[in-house]
Scaffold this active site. Structure first.
Site, PDB file in Angstrom:
ATOM      1  N   ILE A 203       0.878  -1.185   0.000  1.00 19.32           N
ATOM      2  CA  ILE A 203       0.000   0.000   0.000  1.00 19.32           C
ATOM      3  C   ILE A 203       0.909   1.227   0.000  1.00 19.32           C
ATOM      4  O   ILE A 203       1.686   1.408   0.935  1.00 19.32           O
ATOM      5  CB  ILE A 203      -0.895   0.083   1.256  1.00 19.32           C
ATOM      6  CG1 ILE A 203      -1.556  -1.254   1.573  1.00 19.32           C
ATOM      7  CG2 ILE A 203      -1.953   1.178   1.101  1.00 19.32           C
ATOM      8  CD1 ILE A 203      -2.202  -1.311   2.953  1.00 19.32           C
ATOM      9  N   HIS A 204       0.813   2.061  -1.031  1.00 21.11           N
ATOM     10  CA  HIS A 204       1.673   3.245  -0.999  1.00 21.11           C
ATOM     11  C   HIS A 204       1.062   4.482  -1.648  1.00 21.11           C
ATOM     12  O   HIS A 204       1.509   5.587  -1.402  1.00 21.11           O
ATOM     13  CB  HIS A 204       3.016   2.950  -1.667  1.00 21.11           C
ATOM     14  CG  HIS A 204       2.987   3.047  -3.165  1.00 21.11           C
ATOM     15  ND1 HIS A 204       2.564   2.026  -3.968  1.00 21.11           N
ATOM     16  CD2 HIS A 204       3.329   4.070  -3.990  1.00 21.11           C
ATOM     17  CE1 HIS A 204       2.643   2.395  -5.228  1.00 21.11           C
ATOM     18  NE2 HIS A 204       3.086   3.619  -5.275  1.00 21.11           N
ATOM     19  N   ARG A 205       0.040   4.311  -2.495  1.00 19.18           N
ATOM     20  CA  ARG A 205      -0.470   5.476  -3.216  1.00 19.18           C
ATOM     21  C   ARG A 205      -1.130   6.473  -2.271  1.00 19.18           C
ATOM     22  O   ARG A 205      -1.896   6.098  -1.384  1.00 19.18           O
ATOM     23  CB  ARG A 205      -1.479   5.049  -4.289  1.00 19.18           C
ATOM     24  CG  ARG A 205      -0.820   4.452  -5.497  1.00 19.18           C
ATOM     25  CD  ARG A 205      -1.750   4.368  -6.675  1.00 19.18           C
ATOM     26  NE  ARG A 205      -1.028   3.801  -7.797  1.00 19.18           N
ATOM     27  CZ  ARG A 205      -0.292   4.510  -8.642  1.00 19.18           C
ATOM     28  NH1 ARG A 205      -0.216   5.819  -8.510  1.00 19.18           N
ATOM     29  NH2 ARG A 205       0.358   3.920  -9.623  1.00 19.18           N
ATOM     30  N   ARG A 238       5.512   6.188   3.938  1.00 15.77           N
ATOM     31  CA  ARG A 238       4.302   7.005   4.086  1.00 15.77           C
ATOM     32  C   ARG A 238       3.186   6.203   4.749  1.00 15.77           C
ATOM     33  O   ARG A 238       2.492   6.705   5.634  1.00 15.77           O
ATOM     34  CB  ARG A 238       3.844   7.526   2.721  1.00 15.77           C
ATOM     35  CG  ARG A 238       2.547   8.340   2.794  1.00 15.77           C
ATOM     36  CD  ARG A 238       2.212   9.052   1.497  1.00 15.77           C
ATOM     37  NE  ARG A 238       2.131   8.148   0.374  1.00 15.77           N
ATOM     38  CZ  ARG A 238       2.796   8.304  -0.760  1.00 15.77           C
ATOM     39  NH1 ARG A 238       3.627   9.306  -0.915  1.00 15.77           N
ATOM     40  NH2 ARG A 238       2.642   7.454  -1.753  1.00 15.77           N
ATOM     41  N   ASP A 278      -1.569  -1.569  -4.758  1.00 11.81           N
ATOM     42  CA  ASP A 278      -1.987  -0.389  -5.512  1.00 11.81           C
ATOM     43  C   ASP A 278      -0.823   0.123  -6.362  1.00 11.81           C
ATOM     44  O   ASP A 278      -0.863   1.225  -6.899  1.00 11.81           O
ATOM     45  CB  ASP A 278      -2.533   0.713  -4.599  1.00 11.81           C
ATOM     46  CG  ASP A 278      -1.546   1.147  -3.517  1.00 11.81           C
ATOM     47  OD1 ASP A 278      -0.355   0.766  -3.584  1.00 11.81           O
ATOM     48  OD2 ASP A 278      -1.962   1.882  -2.591  1.00 11.81           O
TER      49      ASP A 278
END
Length: 362
Positions: A203-205, A238, A278
């Site tokens: 998950i990074h977007r 993030r 993602d």
């Protein structure tokens, strides 16, 4: 005559793509590569480890520009890249993908009337809310060499009128396929325990990490899926920061780990049951290693993977994510191998650049 290529890098996917092309460039005495690292990904787990594992030469220029709003980051990159290009005077500037580093490198080169080669050209999500979509459209429009990973990318450029522009459109295959094939035998076991059967997730977007409701829905789905299959979740910096500020309790079967290098990721891809992500690049890497992928976005640039049934784009609704996982678990998929070329993309790009800029074959 030695041809000078300035390669603009800044983010994890670009380091991976550059590994294949840089290796081919270095094998040819006709070329000299100048690597410019913007610093967009500055964490050692997101940058240094890829240079080390993939044997990319140390950057000739490290600009140390990161953690800014899009406009400030891109503006500072343009200014710094321009200074390097004025000094080094490359014959062509090579940009990859769709990051702020891509856009900055292309704009800086165009303003100096230098040739631009865009690797992974022609991709479209058709979502202008994505910063990446803006970056790739602008980079495509001002590039001289548009190296497309597949037919769909060529079709996108054709529909946008690129055949009428003063640029070359080339279907060369996907550079990531070169990387996957070359580095697969060099896989590296991670330092943490890897379950026998598991789901690999990332998950990074920003659209997912910065929206508490979307992130909470994703985590609920992971908790539910982990009842049957443990989940290995390498945490982007993030995402790690957002999770620490939320009151969501993750199941012990959701295994949180630090970001992993490419060789560790190959190890995980070859052994996981399903990929849930993602990421744009990981969707393709799942395909290269015959793994079905569930994409937690509302669209994808890799529509051919969806058409072929290898990828399900489900957004962030927990029920849809779980349903997609159950569907993939219940059936066996036969993966075609003819998407994105045959793993010779780097050689094709180098040959085209040399012939076009030097007037003869290597």
């Amino acid at each position: 005559m030695t041809m000078k290529i300035a390669t603009i890098l800044g983010a994890r996917p670009q380091f991976i793509k550059a590994a294949a092309l840089s290796r081919v460039i270095r094998k040819n005495p006709q070329f000299k590569e100048i690597i410019i690292h913007t610093g967009q990904h500055y964490d050692s787990n997101m940058s240094d480890v890829f240079f080390e594992q993939m044997q990319i030469p140390e950057p000739d220029h490290f600009l140390q520009i990161s953690s800014k709003f899009h406009g400030e980051m891109t503006g500072r990159m343009i200014e710094a890249i321009e200074k390097v290009l004025l000094t080094d005077k490359p014959d062509v500037v090579l940009v990859y993908g769709d990051t702020n580093s891509t856009l900055a490198g292309a704009i800086a080169a165009k303003k100096l009337h230098m040739k631009i080669a865009h690797v992974e050209a022609g991709l479209r999500s058709f979502n202008m809310a994505m910063p990446e979509e803006i970056n790739r459209i602008v980079a495509d429009r001002i590039s001289d060499f548009l190296f497309c990973p597949g037919k769909q990318a060529v079709d996108n450029l054709t529909k946008e009128g690129f055949l009428n522009f003063d640029s070359g459109v080339f279907e060369v295959g996907d550079i990531m396929k070169d990387v996957a094939y070359f580095y697969s035998p060099l896989e590296r076991q991670p330092s943490f325990h890897v379950p026998e059967k598991f789901v690999l997730s990332t998950i990074h977007r920003a659209e997912n990490t910065d929206d508490p409701d979307r992130l909470r829905s994703i985590l609920e789905a992971l908790n539910e899926i982990s009842v049957d299959l443990p989940i290995v979740l390498p945490l982007h910096p993030r995402t790690k920061g957002r999770l620490s500020a939320m009151d969501v309790r993750l199941s012990p079967s959701v295994i949180l780990v630090e970001p992993v290098g490419y060789l560790e990721m190959v190890y995980l891809l070859k052994r996981c049951s399903i990929v849930i992500t993602d990421s744009g690049g990981l969707q393709k890497e799942a395909y290269f290693f015959d793994r079905p992928c569930i994409t937690r976005r509302d669209e994808t640039e890799w529509s051919e993977l969806v058409t072929e049934g290898y990828n399900k784009v489900v957004g962030v609704d927990a029920d849809r994510i779980i349903a997609a996982k159950n569907d993939f678990v219940s059936k066996k998929i036969a993966f075609r191998k003819d998407l994105y070329g045959e793993g010779k993309t780097a050689e094709k790009i180098v040959e085209i650049l040399y012939e076009s800029l030097n007037g003869k074959s290597i």
